[in-house]
Each structure stands twice: as structure tokens, then as C-alpha cells.
Design a protein around this motif. Structure first.
Motif, mmCIF file in Angstrom:
data_model
loop_
_atom_site.group_PDB
_atom_site.id
_atom_site.type_symbol
_atom_site.label_atom_id
_atom_site.label_comp_id
_atom_site.label_asym_id
_atom_site.label_seq_id
_atom_site.Cartn_x
_atom_site.Cartn_y
_atom_site.Cartn_z
ATOM 1 N N ASN A 1 0.825 -1.209 0.000
ATOM 2 C CA ASN A 1 0.000 0.000 0.000
ATOM 3 C C ASN A 1 0.861 1.263 0.000
ATOM 4 O OD1 ASN A 1 -2.446 1.389 -0.013
ATOM 5 N ND2 ASN A 1 -2.520 1.528 2.231
ATOM 6 N N MET A 2 1.789 1.348 -0.954
ATOM 7 C CA MET A 2 2.702 2.488 -1.024
ATOM 8 C C MET A 2 2.129 3.602 -1.902
ATOM 9 S SD MET A 2 6.443 0.730 -1.369
ATOM 10 C CE MET A 2 7.028 -0.480 -0.182
ATOM 11 N N GLU A 3 2.628 4.797 -1.652
ATOM 12 C CA GLU A 3 2.232 5.966 -2.418
ATOM 13 C C GLU A 3 3.240 6.151 -3.562
ATOM 14 O OE1 GLU A 3 1.646 10.790 -1.728
ATOM 15 O OE2 GLU A 3 2.379 9.503 -0.103
ATOM 16 N N LEU A 4 2.738 6.148 -4.782
ATOM 17 C CA LEU A 4 3.604 6.342 -5.946
ATOM 18 C C LEU A 4 3.708 7.837 -6.226
ATOM 19 C CD1 LEU A 4 5.224 5.121 -8.309
ATOM 20 C CD2 LEU A 4 3.088 5.071 -9.617
ATOM 21 N N LEU A 5 4.932 8.358 -6.167
ATOM 22 C CA LEU A 5 5.147 9.797 -6.301
ATOM 23 C C LEU A 5 5.708 10.194 -7.655
ATOM 24 C CD1 LEU A 5 6.736 10.412 -2.793
ATOM 25 C CD2 LEU A 5 4.377 10.820 -3.465
ATOM 26 N N SER A 6 6.406 9.266 -8.305
ATOM 27 C CA SER A 6 7.065 9.598 -9.568
ATOM 28 C C SER A 6 7.396 8.318 -10.335
ATOM 29 C CB SER A 6 8.342 10.396 -9.285
ATOM 30 O OG SER A 6 9.050 10.668 -10.463
ATOM 31 N N GLY A 7 7.659 8.469 -11.634
ATOM 32 C CA GLY A 7 8.105 7.337 -12.441
ATOM 33 C C GLY A 7 7.047 6.297 -12.709
ATOM 34 N N GLU A 8 5.835 6.724 -12.953
ATOM 35 C CA GLU A 8 4.727 5.784 -13.183
ATOM 36 C C GLU A 8 4.978 4.888 -14.391
ATOM 37 O OE1 GLU A 8 -0.149 5.884 -13.742
ATOM 38 O OE2 GLU A 8 0.970 7.738 -13.363
ATOM 39 N N GLU A 9 5.773 5.394 -15.355
ATOM 40 C CA GLU A 9 6.056 4.600 -16.565
ATOM 41 C C GLU A 9 6.875 3.354 -16.264
ATOM 42 O OE1 GLU A 9 6.894 7.694 -16.060
ATOM 43 O OE2 GLU A 9 5.770 8.966 -17.462
ATOM 44 N N GLY A 10 7.533 3.315 -15.096
ATOM 45 C CA GLY A 10 8.411 2.193 -14.785
ATOM 46 C C GLY A 10 7.850 1.179 -13.813
ATOM 47 N N ASP B 1 18.447 2.835 -15.576
ATOM 48 C CA ASP B 1 17.395 2.210 -16.384
ATOM 49 C C ASP B 1 17.039 0.803 -15.922
ATOM 50 O OD1 ASP B 1 19.782 1.089 -17.090
ATOM 51 O OD2 ASP B 1 19.494 1.258 -19.252
ATOM 52 N N ILE B 2 17.781 0.263 -14.935
ATOM 53 C CA ILE B 2 17.441 -1.074 -14.421
ATOM 54 C C ILE B 2 17.002 -1.043 -12.955
ATOM 55 C CG2 ILE B 2 18.981 -2.270 -16.009
ATOM 56 C CD1 ILE B 2 20.963 -2.581 -13.651
ATOM 57 N N THR B 3 16.982 0.131 -12.356
ATOM 58 C CA THR B 3 16.553 0.235 -10.959
ATOM 59 C C THR B 3 15.042 0.034 -10.876
ATOM 60 O OG1 THR B 3 18.337 1.814 -10.519
ATOM 61 C CG2 THR B 3 16.559 1.683 -8.894
ATOM 62 N N PRO B 4 14.575 -0.984 -10.146
ATOM 63 C CA PRO B 4 13.133 -1.266 -10.116
ATOM 64 C C PRO B 4 12.324 -0.251 -9.312
ATOM 65 C CG PRO B 4 14.316 -2.764 -8.661
ATOM 66 C CD PRO B 4 15.356 -1.985 -9.406
ATOM 67 N N GLY B 5 12.980 0.468 -8.398
ATOM 68 C CA GLY B 5 12.240 1.451 -7.625
ATOM 69 C C GLY B 5 13.046 1.977 -6.459
ATOM 70 N N ILE B 6 12.690 3.180 -6.014
ATOM 71 C CA ILE B 6 13.311 3.806 -4.843
ATOM 72 C C ILE B 6 12.199 4.102 -3.848
ATOM 73 C CG2 ILE B 6 14.637 5.770 -3.983
ATOM 74 C CD1 ILE B 6 15.917 5.966 -6.762
ATOM 75 N N ILE B 7 12.380 3.646 -2.611
ATOM 76 C CA ILE B 7 11.348 3.777 -1.591
ATOM 77 C C ILE B 7 11.844 4.687 -0.475
ATOM 78 C CG2 ILE B 7 9.853 2.552 0.033
ATOM 79 C CD1 ILE B 7 10.355 0.005 -1.654
ATOM 80 N N VAL B 8 11.049 5.704 -0.165
ATOM 81 C CA VAL B 8 11.328 6.594 0.957
ATOM 82 C C VAL B 8 10.446 6.155 2.120
ATOM 83 C CG1 VAL B 8 11.231 8.961 1.804
ATOM 84 C CG2 VAL B 8 11.986 8.500 -0.536
ATOM 85 N N GLU C 1 14.511 9.033 -15.842
ATOM 86 C CA GLU C 1 14.835 7.626 -16.115
ATOM 87 C C GLU C 1 13.645 6.688 -15.926
ATOM 88 O OE1 GLU C 1 17.453 6.300 -17.374
ATOM 89 O OE2 GLU C 1 18.775 8.051 -17.384
ATOM 90 N N SER C 2 12.464 7.263 -15.628
ATOM 91 C CA SER C 2 11.234 6.471 -15.387
ATOM 92 C C SER C 2 11.421 5.457 -14.258
ATOM 93 C CB SER C 2 10.803 5.750 -16.670
ATOM 94 O OG SER C 2 10.508 6.671 -17.686
ATOM 95 N N VAL C 3 12.091 5.877 -13.193
ATOM 96 C CA VAL C 3 12.274 5.029 -12.013
ATOM 97 C C VAL C 3 11.159 5.332 -11.021
ATOM 98 C CG1 VAL C 3 13.774 4.431 -10.077
ATOM 99 C CG2 VAL C 3 14.774 4.946 -12.307
ATOM 100 N N PRO C 4 10.339 4.348 -10.644
ATOM 101 C CA PRO C 4 9.268 4.604 -9.681
ATOM 102 C C PRO C 4 9.821 5.040 -8.321
ATOM 103 C CG PRO C 4 8.941 2.512 -10.816
ATOM 104 C CD PRO C 4 10.314 2.974 -11.159
ATOM 105 N N VAL C 5 9.280 6.130 -7.805
ATOM 106 C CA VAL C 5 9.616 6.594 -6.456
ATOM 107 C C VAL C 5 8.378 6.415 -5.594
ATOM 108 C CG1 VAL C 5 10.280 8.556 -5.018
ATOM 109 C CG2 VAL C 5 11.334 8.243 -7.268
ATOM 110 N N MET C 6 8.545 5.647 -4.510
ATOM 111 C CA MET C 6 7.419 5.310 -3.648
ATOM 112 C C MET C 6 7.672 5.796 -2.230
ATOM 113 S SD MET C 6 7.423 1.472 -5.195
ATOM 114 C CE MET C 6 9.170 1.669 -5.537
ATOM 115 N N ARG C 7 6.598 5.931 -1.473
ATOM 116 C CA ARG C 7 6.731 6.356 -0.087
ATOM 117 C C ARG C 7 5.899 5.435 0.803
ATOM 118 N NH1 ARG C 7 6.173 12.587 1.109
ATOM 119 N NH2 ARG C 7 4.091 12.256 0.211
ATOM 120 N N SER C 8 6.491 5.052 1.933
ATOM 121 C CA SER C 8 5.823 4.164 2.897
ATOM 122 C C SER C 8 5.868 4.802 4.278
ATOM 123 C CB SER C 8 6.520 2.800 2.924
ATOM 124 O OG SER C 8 6.047 2.007 3.989
#
Length: 311
Positions: free
Chosen positions: A14-23, A81-88, A105-112
Motif C-alpha cells: 500500500n505504497m504511495e507512488l510519487l514519480s516514475g509511473e512509466e516504470g 534504467d534497471i533500478t526497479p524502484g526507490i522507496i522513501v 529515467e522512469s524510475v518509480p519513487v514510492m513512499r511508505s
């Protein structure tokens, strides 16, 4: 086909997607989690870019002390381009430099809202379960007295009928015909049923029956750790079967060896009772009680006493 993608992590936790939705469809290929403290400090020599990246209070507090050019540079190198995501974690504010680099780079940034250590533990357990080595075995998996018993044998030997009798005696069915097995850890095999045939049992002459509908929810379970394999085979008079139980045969599935017993099948043998006793005896052996070894020891003592009396 990828087993886990970034969007699965977002939905599961149940994370919040902040950026990089394309990835969000990027594959996650490893259960290892990275906390890129050294990378934020400027050392990218061994940066594991293919892992999920966790930014906690330690990493972000250090990041705030960097000058503007360093902040931009570090985040650009962090997003590949291979990073699956960054979580804050901890619902902390996400640096604008990270959002900008991630969009590029279309890297998803998520927040928990979870703490970093706890989230890392949950993520690792989830990914290890999903990315574990898997295989499929023809057989029946039943929970007998808390022991996961995998019943194998040639088609028509009576595996499903034996499982039905075990269910009638209060034990629980996990899978019939096809057992999906995953190695969650070294020495740990967990079996479950394919979704299509879950709770179903095929009995020749009757057809397919739904065990949960007939016997209730207490007669089935979704998965079970496999501890014992019992191979059923048609009785062969020319073959010598183990009558003491001293020799322990093993069967290797993936990288794990499981104790295997061979039980001959012929009219008049109650296989359900034999499997029940085998499961109970297996539990006793794990507790240090081995009836075959005790008998052999007593027999040796009797023979030794007899030899001494002859002298």
C-alpha cells in the motif's frame, strides 16, 4: 515472464507512488534490498542498481548536508534504467532532486509510512517467497498430524483414494495430482496446489470432488511445508522391502533432500493408517526416539548376553 514487478510491491504494501509511473512494470530479479548510504556519500563503484533502493532517515539526513550540485549528481546516478524502484520510508519528504532524476529515467519513487528496518524485513520475506526456485511434482500433498506428507507413485496406484481416506480421518488436503513446490530457504520446501485444481480431488469411478464443500474448510489448507515423502508402488514379490526402518532413503527436490519411504501396495493393506503411523514415527524420530535403533540395540544386548552364557 517476471515473477514480481514494482507494481506488485506498491499494491502489496500500500505504497504511495510519487514519480516514475512509466516504470511500474519493471521486473524485480532479486530479494536483496539496498540502502544506498555509501552511494549518497559519492561511492558508486559497486552500486547494486538492480535492487530495490530504500532511503531512510540516515540516508536523507546526510543527503540534506550536501551542496546543490552534489545532490543533483547523486540522485542522477542513483536512478538507472534497471533500478526497479526507490522507496522513501517513515513518510518523509522526498527530495525534489530525486523526483526530477526519477522522472528522467522512469524510475518509480514510492513512499511508505513504515520504519526502514521493518519495511526492509517485510520486503525481503515477500520477495524471497515470490522469487524462490519452483518445480512441480506429480503426487498428493496432505497435512497429517502437522507433518507435510507428499504421496507419490505411478498413476492409478491409489494416491488420491488414500488422500480421501486421510481426509475422512480428520487430516487436511493441500494438493492433488499436481503439487507446486517452492524452496523458500535451504532445506525448506513448501507445497501448494495450482489455483485451477485447488481443493479438488479426482477419484476414479466418482470423478472430481470438492473436498472443502464435502468435508468443510477444516479439511483443506492452502500450503504446507513438505517433511516426508511416501512413495506407493505395486507389491513386487521379487523385491526386498525394508522391514526394520534403519536405512533412511532420501529424495532430492530442487536443492533439498527429503526423507523418503517406499510403501508396497496390495489388497488388504490400509494405506491411510500406514501413512498416519509413518507421520507419527517421523515426528518421534525428530524428537530423538528411534524404535528401529532401540530394537537393534536391545537385540545386540541379548545376543551378547547369550554369548557370555555359552562361555
Amino acid at each position: 515472464m517476471a515473477k514480481v514487478r514494482t507494481k506488485d510491491i506498491i499494491e502489496k504494501f500500500n505504497m504511495e507512488l510519487l514519480s516514475g509511473e512509466e516504470g511500474v512494470n519493471r521486473p524485480i530479479i532479486t530479494s536483496d534490498i539496498s540502502r544506498p548510504g555509501l552511494e549518497i556519500a559519492g561511492y558508486f563503484e559497486y552500486y547494486p542498481a538492480e535492487r530495490l533502493q530504500l532511503l531512510g532517515k540516515t540516508e536523507l539526513s546526510f543527503f540534506e548536508k550536501l551542496n546543490p550540485s552534489e545532490r543533483v549528481s547523486r540522485m542522477e546516478k542513483l536512478c538507472t534504467d534497471i533500478t526497479p524502484g526507490i522507496i522513501v520510508t517513515r513518510n518523509m519528504e522526498v527530495p525534489a532532486e530525486l523526483i526530477e532524476a526519477a522522472e528522467h529515467e522512469s524510475v518509480p519513487v514510492m513512499r511508505s509510512d513504515l520504519k526502514t528496518t521493518r519495511l526492509s524485513s517485510h520486503l525481503t520475506n515477500f520477495l524471497e517467497s515470490k522469487l524462490a526456485p519452483t518445480t512441480a511434482v506429480h503426487g498428493v500433498l496432505v497435512d497429517v498430524y502437522g507433518i507435510g506428507v507428499l504421496i507419490t507413485g505411478k498413476s492409478g496406484v491409489g494416491k488420491s483414494e488414500t488422500a480421501l481416506e486421510l481426509v475422512k480421518r480428520g487430516h487436511r488436503l493441500v494438493a492433488d495430482d499436481c503439487v507446486e513446490i517452492r524452496q523458500e530457504d535451504l532445506g525448506t520446501l513448501v507445497g501448494n496446489s495450482p489455483e485451477l485444481i485447488e481443493h479438488l480431488l479426482e477419484i476414479r469411478g466418482l470423478g472430481i470432488i470438492n473436498v472443502m464443500t464435502l468435508f468443510g474448510a477444516g479439511a483443506v489448507r492452502s500450503h504446507k511445508r513438505i517433511s516426508l515423502i511416501i512413495n506407493l508402488e505395486i507389491w513386487d514379490q521379487k523385491k526386498s522391502y525394508d522391514r526394520l526402518g534403519l536405512d533412511e532413503e532420501k529424495m532430492k527436490i530442487i536443492d533439498t533432500e527429503i526423507t523418503k519411504l517406499t510403501v508396497p501396495v496390495r489388497p488388504g493393506r490400509n494405506l491411510a493408517v500406514i501413512i498416519e503411523v509413518a507421520a507419527m514415527n517421523f515426528r518421534l524420530k525428530r524428537m530423538g526416539v528411534n524404535a528401529a535403533e532401540q530394537f537393534t540395540s536391545r537385540l545386540a544386548d541379548v545376543i551378547e548376553e547369550g554369548d557370555q552364557e555359552d562361555m
